[in-house]
Design a protein around this motif. Structure first.
Motif, PDB file in Angstrom:
ATOM      1  N   HIS B 158       0.828  -1.215   0.000  1.00 40.66           N
ATOM      2  CA  HIS B 158       0.000   0.000   0.000  1.00 40.66           C
ATOM      3  C   HIS B 158       0.854   1.254   0.000  1.00 40.66           C
ATOM      4  O   HIS B 158       0.457   2.286  -0.520  1.00 40.66           O
ATOM      5  CB  HIS B 158      -0.971  -0.028   1.181  1.00 40.66           C
ATOM      6  N   HIS B 179      -1.884  -3.714 -10.649  1.00 42.93           N
ATOM      7  CA  HIS B 179      -2.525  -2.518 -10.064  1.00 42.93           C
ATOM      8  C   HIS B 179      -2.108  -1.219 -10.769  1.00 42.93           C
ATOM      9  O   HIS B 179      -2.413  -0.132 -10.271  1.00 42.93           O
ATOM     10  CB  HIS B 179      -2.356  -2.447  -8.546  1.00 42.93           C
ATOM     11  N   SER B 182      -4.358   1.983 -11.040  1.00 40.48           N
ATOM     12  CA  SER B 182      -5.426   1.889 -10.030  1.00 40.48           C
ATOM     13  C   SER B 182      -5.171   2.841  -8.863  1.00 40.48           C
ATOM     14  O   SER B 182      -6.026   3.006  -8.006  1.00 40.48           O
ATOM     15  CB  SER B 182      -5.523   0.460  -9.491  1.00 40.48           C
ATOM     16  N   ARG B 183      -3.976   3.435  -8.817  1.00 33.69           N
ATOM     17  CA  ARG B 183      -3.551   4.247  -7.686  1.00 33.69           C
ATOM     18  C   ARG B 183      -2.366   5.099  -8.130  1.00 33.69           C
ATOM     19  O   ARG B 183      -1.779   4.864  -9.183  1.00 33.69           O
ATOM     20  CB  ARG B 183      -3.127   3.349  -6.530  1.00 33.69           C
ATOM     21  N   SER B 184      -2.007   6.045  -7.309  1.00 29.84           N
ATOM     22  CA  SER B 184      -0.872   6.907  -7.645  1.00 29.84           C
ATOM     23  C   SER B 184       0.437   6.170  -7.389  1.00 29.84           C
ATOM     24  O   SER B 184       0.466   5.173  -6.674  1.00 29.84           O
ATOM     25  CB  SER B 184      -0.921   8.187  -6.816  1.00 29.84           C
ATOM     26  N   GLU B 267      -8.596   5.802  -7.263  1.00 25.90           N
ATOM     27  CA  GLU B 267      -7.956   5.152  -6.111  1.00 25.90           C
ATOM     28  C   GLU B 267      -8.910   5.128  -4.914  1.00 25.90           C
ATOM     29  O   GLU B 267      -9.046   4.103  -4.240  1.00 25.90           O
ATOM     30  CB  GLU B 267      -6.648   5.883  -5.752  1.00 25.90           C
ATOM     31  N   GLN B 268      -9.586   6.235  -4.690  1.00 25.96           N
ATOM     32  CA  GLN B 268     -10.556   6.266  -3.578  1.00 25.96           C
ATOM     33  C   GLN B 268     -11.668   5.257  -3.805  1.00 25.96           C
ATOM     34  O   GLN B 268     -12.100   4.552  -2.897  1.00 25.96           O
ATOM     35  CB  GLN B 268     -11.149   7.676  -3.422  1.00 25.96           C
ATOM     36  N   ASN B 270     -11.462   2.546  -5.552  1.00 22.60           N
ATOM     37  CA  ASN B 270     -10.899   1.195  -5.388  1.00 22.60           C
ATOM     38  C   ASN B 270     -10.743   0.833  -3.901  1.00 22.60           C
ATOM     39  O   ASN B 270     -10.990  -0.315  -3.513  1.00 22.60           O
ATOM     40  CB  ASN B 270      -9.551   1.095  -6.106  1.00 22.60           C
TER      41      ASN B 270
END
Lengths: 363, 363
Positions: B158, B179, B182-184, B267-268, B270
């Motif tokens: 994470h 991923h 899916s996220r920064s 991201e939020q 997810n």
């Protein structure tokens, strides 16, 4: 809607039926609730697509059971390395250089093995082909590589070399990228053939390799596992995730080919299409083909005008007339018309009509 | 038509908007008269697609200018070889083993360089992650490799390791396949990241590599030219014909992501989606997650029932309820729900509703 005629050398025109079916099934392949791009490659839906595509291709090209058909990635340019990584054993190989693509192949192979140029027609500017009887084959070569249709220079081997009848036992490996599935292949003369799909078969990103099983299993230690022909064969092209969409589109194209009457029928149509354009060029006083008549490609037809200053006007007029992507390869100049399977006779006729009008306007 | 919810681990569900646009443009991309699969990769139409896709991806993930973004082929499995061919210089490398995928990575790398296992959680059956402070990094390592989201075991970093703060100057290379986007990503901590597109981005057959430019140019002599990062970077990913269709679909996905509010918003979403499912599993007495709470993947959620004999009934009932591809990985058994970007909250809710009903029926 009538689409323009697209003469791109690749990625290239696909049959409208193929595109329409791919569009119709985009969100839901045959009631599965998934598009093909969304399917696990290990699920029964994609496995059925894979198996049908394999078996249709095997049937179309009459590929004997002693050959494996591999679906890989990286195109013919990656194969220039993958081939010697798999078949050279780090030893002696022979290359026949007949144009831009086989020249690149032999250059890349030198990273992995000793390369001998068995024949080259660079002196003719690649407008002719060296006869197989003149190839200087090494008895100890692991294979001899040739490109049976040179996309850039527009030369094609209309008859595949029969090396056995010339007393050689060296395996013959062919780069067939730009005429794969446009004609039959005499597999008794060929030990491996490979090509990118993005000419006659489907989208870019799929490489098809046909290989005699006895050649599998000799990869060099530093061959990436994903490109080891034996590993790929043993895993049914699923050692890594295969390019599932490209395989699916190739499968649709194979179904379309079968509906056209199969390879024999498409080959006759390709012969006719090419003859129409070459005959017109030969009869014209403005255009010329520089390739000798016995090895002119049916797929890729470079042509030139007496005055290259006319090229820009020719190409912009062609585009306005709905004739796309006719510009010649960067190192060649002039024009190039690629007449792949999916180019209808009407497209060739439209090109000839435009060329005739353009010539008249120069008079 | 309402489509079923598709929980495949990859190739995986794509946004319906992306699929619909791809279908609508199949025969004629923006009035060009060509479908995207039919365009020369060197023509202005495809170049515009390529450039937009590159710049949208760079914007979405805030990729700094000192990184190149490469579009390649072969997926993460091919990268397992391509990475050490490019970055190992045949010398010492460190690998962190946290599951099925990093285990495969280190194994393939041994063909090209000396591999030291800097950390491994095989003893926990990959249900936890070794803390970066415990990684045994070699000062002389050319790079340290880790997989920041293990698709099979469902463990995710994470927070990305901050090796510099731990006193190490070894470049960090991440497999981000499952991923990506899916996220920064905190690029100050990362020197290279790579992944197959077939999870959050697009169809199989496209690999995306993010690499700090100073790492380019050190390929081993036997690295195939098509997989030499410097050659790929210098040629704008067009040394060989790129997988044009896959790049186009990735570009449509990036546009969709921007419309969703970009990476911060997705991201939020997810985080919320994963929390819904994990909270339900933790509160249930039938289902269980075996992964420690601080490293549970937001993307890939393996779960198990107390009695594995129930798996078949669970899976067939799920399919009947329009919940597809939930079967666990072959070596893991049980179930796995992949909640990629394109999985809506409604899909997670539908899965939970089904799981609750199934549990009630066992009571």
């Amino acid at each position: 809607m009538t689409r323009p005629f697209n003469f791109s050398a690749g990625p290239a025109v696909l049959p409208e039926e193929v595109l329409s079916q791919a569009a119709a099934e985009m969100l839901d392949w045959q009631g599965s609730g998934m598009g093909v791009m969304e399917m696990s490659h290990r699920g029964k839906e994609f496995i059925s697509i894979y198996e049908q595509t394999q078996s249709d291709l095997r049937e179309l090209l009459a590929v004997p059971p002693e050959f494996s058909i591999l679906f890989m990635q990286g195109g013919a340019i990656a194969e220039n390395a993958i081939l010697p990584l798999n078949l050279s054993r780090g030893q002696q190989t022979d290359y026949v250089v007949t144009g831009n693509w086989s020249e690149r192949s032999q250059k890349e192979a030198r990273k992995y093995c000793s390369v001998s140029i068995a024949a080259s027609n660079v002196e003719s500017n690649y407008t002719s082909l060296p006869k197989p009887a003149s190839w200087q084959l090494s008895e100890s070569a692991q294979y001899v590589h040739a490109c049976s249709n040179e996309t850039v220079h527009g030369v094609e081997m209309h008859t595949l070399p029969d090396l056995k009848s010339l007393g050689s036992k060296v395996p013959l490996v062919l780069d067939i990228s730009s005429h794969m599935a446009s004609r039959s292949i005499d597999w008794t003369r060929v030990d491996m053939a490979y090509g990118g799909a993005q000419k006659n078969v489907g989208p870019a990103g799929l490489t098809i390799v046909f290989i005699r099983n006895e050649l599998l299993g000799h990869a060099l230690p530093h061959c990436p596992s994903a490109f080891d022909y034996k590993i790929v064969a043993d895993s049914e092209s699923m050692y890594n995730t295969p390019p599932t969409w490209a395989i699916y589109v190739a499968g649709l194209t194979f179904k379309w080919l079968k509906k056209q009457g199969g390879i024999a029928a498409i080959e006759q149509r390709n012969i006719s299409k090419a003859a129409l354009l070459y005959d017109f060029i030969d009869a014209s006083s403005l255009y010329q083909s520089r390739v000798e008549k016995d090895c002119r490609s049916r797929m890729n037809i470079p042509f030139f005008m007496r005055d290259e200053k006319l090229d820009a006007a020719f190409l912009s007029g062609a585009k306005a007339a709905g004739l796309l992507q006719l510009k010649g390869y960067k190192t060649m100049g002039g024009m190039r018309a690629s007449l792949y399977n999916a180019m209808p006779v009407a497209g060739v006729q439209a090109l000839i009509d435009y060329m005739r009008d353009f010539e008249k306007n120069q008079a």
